[in-house]
Design a protein around this motif. Structure first.
Motif, PDB file in Angstrom:
ATOM      1  N   LEU A   1       0.832  -1.199   0.000  1.00  0.00           N
ATOM      2  CA  LEU A   1       0.000   0.000   0.000  1.00  0.00           C
ATOM      3  C   LEU A   1       0.872   1.256   0.000  1.00  0.00           C
ATOM      4  O   LEU A   1       0.645   2.187  -0.784  1.00  0.00           O
ATOM      5  CB  LEU A   1      -0.929   0.000   1.221  1.00  0.00           C
ATOM      6  N   PHE A   2       1.894   1.275   0.845  1.00  0.00           N
ATOM      7  CA  PHE A   2       2.768   2.437   0.912  1.00  0.00           C
ATOM      8  C   PHE A   2       3.684   2.551  -0.307  1.00  0.00           C
ATOM      9  O   PHE A   2       4.053   3.659  -0.694  1.00  0.00           O
ATOM     10  CB  PHE A   2       3.556   2.461   2.224  1.00  0.00           C
ATOM     11  N   VAL A   3       4.043   1.429  -0.926  1.00  0.00           N
ATOM     12  CA  VAL A   3       4.784   1.494  -2.192  1.00  0.00           C
ATOM     13  C   VAL A   3       3.911   2.179  -3.245  1.00  0.00           C
ATOM     14  O   VAL A   3       4.384   3.040  -3.996  1.00  0.00           O
ATOM     15  CB  VAL A   3       5.233   0.094  -2.663  1.00  0.00           C
ATOM     16  N   GLY A   4       2.636   1.813  -3.292  1.00  0.00           N
ATOM     17  CA  GLY A   4       1.710   2.463  -4.223  1.00  0.00           C
ATOM     18  C   GLY A   4       1.597   3.954  -3.966  1.00  0.00           C
ATOM     19  O   GLY A   4       1.617   4.766  -4.900  1.00  0.00           O
ATOM     20  N   LEU A   5       1.488   4.349  -2.706  1.00  0.00           N
ATOM     21  CA  LEU A   5       1.420   5.772  -2.366  1.00  0.00           C
ATOM     22  C   LEU A   5       2.726   6.497  -2.708  1.00  0.00           C
ATOM     23  O   LEU A   5       2.713   7.649  -3.146  1.00  0.00           O
ATOM     24  CB  LEU A   5       1.090   5.944  -0.877  1.00  0.00           C
ATOM     25  N   HIS A   6       3.834   5.793  -2.535  1.00  0.00           N
ATOM     26  CA  HIS A   6       5.139   6.361  -2.889  1.00  0.00           C
ATOM     27  C   HIS A   6       5.206   6.622  -4.401  1.00  0.00           C
ATOM     28  O   HIS A   6       5.685   7.676  -4.835  1.00  0.00           O
ATOM     29  CB  HIS A   6       6.247   5.404  -2.446  1.00  0.00           C
ATOM     30  N   ILE A   7       4.704   5.697  -5.180  1.00  0.00           N
ATOM     31  CA  ILE A   7       4.681   5.852  -6.638  1.00  0.00           C
ATOM     32  C   ILE A   7       3.757   6.998  -7.040  1.00  0.00           C
ATOM     33  O   ILE A   7       4.061   7.747  -7.974  1.00  0.00           O
ATOM     34  CB  ILE A   7       4.298   4.523  -7.315  1.00  0.00           C
ATOM     35  N   ILE A   8       2.651   7.162  -6.345  1.00  0.00           N
ATOM     36  CA  ILE A   8       1.760   8.302  -6.621  1.00  0.00           C
ATOM     37  C   ILE A   8       2.497   9.616  -6.358  1.00  0.00           C
ATOM     38  O   ILE A   8       2.364  10.582  -7.117  1.00  0.00           O
ATOM     39  CB  ILE A   8       0.469   8.193  -5.780  1.00  0.00           C
ATOM     40  N   GLY A   9       3.300   9.672  -5.301  1.00  0.00           N
ATOM     41  CA  GLY A   9       4.101  10.862  -5.026  1.00  0.00           C
ATOM     42  C   GLY A   9       5.099  11.146  -6.136  1.00  0.00           C
ATOM     43  O   GLY A   9       5.271  12.293  -6.567  1.00  0.00           O
ATOM     44  N   ILE A  10       5.758  10.094  -6.625  1.00  0.00           N
ATOM     45  CA  ILE A  10       6.700  10.249  -7.739  1.00  0.00           C
ATOM     46  C   ILE A  10       5.967  10.748  -8.970  1.00  0.00           C
ATOM     47  O   ILE A  10       6.447  11.650  -9.674  1.00  0.00           O
ATOM     48  CB  ILE A  10       7.417   8.916  -8.040  1.00  0.00           C
ATOM     49  N   ALA A  11       4.794  10.190  -9.223  1.00  0.00           N
ATOM     50  CA  ALA A  11       4.006  10.595 -10.396  1.00  0.00           C
ATOM     51  C   ALA A  11       3.596  12.063 -10.300  1.00  0.00           C
ATOM     52  O   ALA A  11       3.631  12.787 -11.302  1.00  0.00           O
ATOM     53  CB  ALA A  11       2.779   9.702 -10.528  1.00  0.00           C
ATOM     54  N   ALA A  12       3.230  12.520  -9.119  1.00  0.00           N
ATOM     55  CA  ALA A  12       2.843  13.920  -8.940  1.00  0.00           C
ATOM     56  C   ALA A  12       4.031  14.844  -9.182  1.00  0.00           C
ATOM     57  O   ALA A  12       3.908  15.872  -9.863  1.00  0.00           O
ATOM     58  CB  ALA A  12       2.268  14.140  -7.549  1.00  0.00           C
ATOM     59  N   LEU A  13       5.185  14.482  -8.635  1.00  0.00           N
ATOM     60  CA  LEU A  13       6.377  15.303  -8.811  1.00  0.00           C
ATOM     61  C   LEU A  13       6.823  15.340 -10.265  1.00  0.00           C
ATOM     62  O   LEU A  13       7.021  16.409 -10.843  1.00  0.00           O
ATOM     63  CB  LEU A  13       7.509  14.784  -7.916  1.00  0.00           C
ATOM     64  N   LEU A  14       6.949  14.189 -10.876  1.00  0.00           N
ATOM     65  CA  LEU A  14       7.407  14.125 -12.263  1.00  0.00           C
ATOM     66  C   LEU A  14       6.339  14.634 -13.224  1.00  0.00           C
ATOM     67  O   LEU A  14       6.661  15.296 -14.216  1.00  0.00           O
ATOM     68  CB  LEU A  14       7.828  12.695 -12.617  1.00  0.00           C
ATOM     69  N   GLY A  15       5.073  14.366 -12.914  1.00  0.00           N
ATOM     70  CA  GLY A  15       3.984  14.873 -13.754  1.00  0.00           C
ATOM     71  C   GLY A  15       3.929  16.389 -13.735  1.00  0.00           C
ATOM     72  O   GLY A  15       3.724  17.025 -14.774  1.00  0.00           O
ATOM     73  N   GLY A  16       4.125  16.982 -12.555  1.00  0.00           N
ATOM     74  CA  GLY A  16       4.182  18.436 -12.458  1.00  0.00           C
ATOM     75  C   GLY A  16       5.337  18.999 -13.266  1.00  0.00           C
ATOM     76  O   GLY A  16       5.215  20.040 -13.914  1.00  0.00           O
ATOM     77  N   PHE A  17       6.460  18.292 -13.249  1.00  0.00           N
ATOM     78  CA  PHE A  17       7.606  18.717 -14.054  1.00  0.00           C
ATOM     79  C   PHE A  17       7.264  18.659 -15.542  1.00  0.00           C
ATOM     80  O   PHE A  17       7.520  19.606 -16.286  1.00  0.00           O
ATOM     81  CB  PHE A  17       8.822  17.831 -13.747  1.00  0.00           C
ATOM     82  N   PHE A  18       6.668  17.546 -15.968  1.00  0.00           N
ATOM     83  CA  PHE A  18       6.344  17.391 -17.390  1.00  0.00           C
ATOM     84  C   PHE A  18       5.324  18.421 -17.873  1.00  0.00           C
ATOM     85  O   PHE A  18       5.376  18.854 -19.016  1.00  0.00           O
ATOM     86  CB  PHE A  18       5.845  15.979 -17.684  1.00  0.00           C
ATOM     87  N   THR A  19       4.382  18.798 -17.013  1.00  0.00           N
ATOM     88  CA  THR A  19       3.388  19.788 -17.436  1.00  0.00           C
ATOM     89  C   THR A  19       4.015  21.157 -17.661  1.00  0.00           C
ATOM     90  O   THR A  19       3.440  21.983 -18.372  1.00  0.00           O
ATOM     91  CB  THR A  19       2.240  19.931 -16.417  1.00  0.00           C
ATOM     92  N   GLN A  20       5.170  21.399 -17.077  1.00  0.00           N
ATOM     93  CA  GLN A  20       5.843  22.687 -17.202  1.00  0.00           C
ATOM     94  C   GLN A  20       6.984  22.677 -18.226  1.00  0.00           C
ATOM     95  O   GLN A  20       7.660  23.688 -18.400  1.00  0.00           O
ATOM     96  CB  GLN A  20       6.393  23.116 -15.844  1.00  0.00           C
TER      97      GLN A  20
ATOM     98  N   LYS B   1       6.985  22.674 -21.537  1.00  0.00           N
ATOM     99  CA  LYS B   1       6.798  23.645 -22.609  1.00  0.00           C
ATOM    100  C   LYS B   1       7.096  25.059 -22.094  1.00  0.00           C
ATOM    101  O   LYS B   1       7.755  25.845 -22.763  1.00  0.00           O
ATOM    102  CB  LYS B   1       5.370  23.555 -23.144  1.00  0.00           C
ATOM    103  N   ALA B   2       6.614  25.363 -20.899  1.00  0.00           N
ATOM    104  CA  ALA B   2       6.886  26.667 -20.295  1.00  0.00           C
ATOM    105  C   ALA B   2       8.372  26.820 -20.000  1.00  0.00           C
ATOM    106  O   ALA B   2       8.908  27.930 -20.069  1.00  0.00           O
ATOM    107  CB  ALA B   2       6.064  26.840 -19.020  1.00  0.00           C
ATOM    108  N   MET B   3       9.051  25.723 -19.673  1.00  0.00           N
ATOM    109  CA  MET B   3      10.482  25.784 -19.408  1.00  0.00           C
ATOM    110  C   MET B   3      11.220  26.227 -20.668  1.00  0.00           C
ATOM    111  O   MET B   3      12.169  27.019 -20.588  1.00  0.00           O
ATOM    112  CB  MET B   3      11.004  24.425 -18.938  1.00  0.00           C
ATOM    113  N   GLY B   4      10.787  25.748 -21.816  1.00  0.00           N
ATOM    114  CA  GLY B   4      11.395  26.154 -23.072  1.00  0.00           C
ATOM    115  C   GLY B   4      11.282  27.646 -23.308  1.00  0.00           C
ATOM    116  O   GLY B   4      12.153  28.258 -23.924  1.00  0.00           O
ATOM    117  N   ARG B   5      10.192  28.246 -22.839  1.00  0.00           N
ATOM    118  CA  ARG B   5       9.986  29.696 -22.980  1.00  0.00           C
ATOM    119  C   ARG B   5      10.596  30.477 -21.822  1.00  0.00           C
ATOM    120  O   ARG B   5      10.539  31.705 -21.810  1.00  0.00           O
ATOM    121  CB  ARG B   5       8.482  30.000 -23.045  1.00  0.00           C
ATOM    122  N   GLY B   6      11.128  29.773 -20.828  1.00  0.00           N
ATOM    123  CA  GLY B   6      11.698  30.446 -19.658  1.00  0.00           C
ATOM    124  C   GLY B   6      10.651  30.894 -18.661  1.00  0.00           C
ATOM    125  O   GLY B   6      10.901  31.782 -17.858  1.00  0.00           O
ATOM    126  N   GLU B   7       9.459  30.284 -18.697  1.00  0.00           N
ATOM    127  CA  GLU B   7       8.356  30.682 -17.826  1.00  0.00           C
ATOM    128  C   GLU B   7       7.911  29.575 -16.876  1.00  0.00           C
ATOM    129  O   GLU B   7       6.819  29.630 -16.321  1.00  0.00           O
ATOM    130  CB  GLU B   7       7.167  31.118 -18.678  1.00  0.00           C
TER     131      GLU B   7
END
Length: 117
Positions: free
Chosen positions: A7-26, A28-34
């Protein structure tokens, strides 16, 4: 105990997904410096920290071998990630290199978890 660990491994993976997903959503903005650190990145990093600590405790309580050097390296990377995201969370724009560093450290943390046996 195994169910609780999984259960906690699954929650740990959700945390990784949130962190990396937040990075991926930005990306395109990173390319523009924003690019900016979105709340999902902070919450993901905090989730990783809490669930990781719980996983170490659960595995030790269940008499599983815990590679303390590996855990120490992963913790050090996560503390750097968390520190960067926390300090710069309110900034409208984050430097490309700093933002990229968070993505790189997150990816490195994933590969350490998977490949270091």
């Amino acid at each position: 105990m195994d169910v609780l660990i999984h259960l906690f491994v699954g929650l740990h993976i959700i945390g990784i997904a949130a962190l990396l997903g937040g990075f991926f959503t930005q990306m395109k903005a990173m390319g523009r410096g924003e690019a900016r650190f979105v709340p999902a990145m902070l919450h993901g990093a905090l989730t990783m920290l809490v669930t990781g600590a719980i996983l170490v405790g659960l595995n030790q309580a269940d008499d599983h071998h815990v590679n303390t050097v590996k855990i120490g390296v992963k913790l050090a990377l996560l503390v750097v990630i968390l520190g960067l995201v926390y300090v710069k969370r309110d900034d409208e724009k984050v430097d490309k290199s700093l933002f990229g560093l968070v993505g790189l450290l997150t990816t490195a943390n994933i590969f350490i978890a998977v490949l270091w046996t």
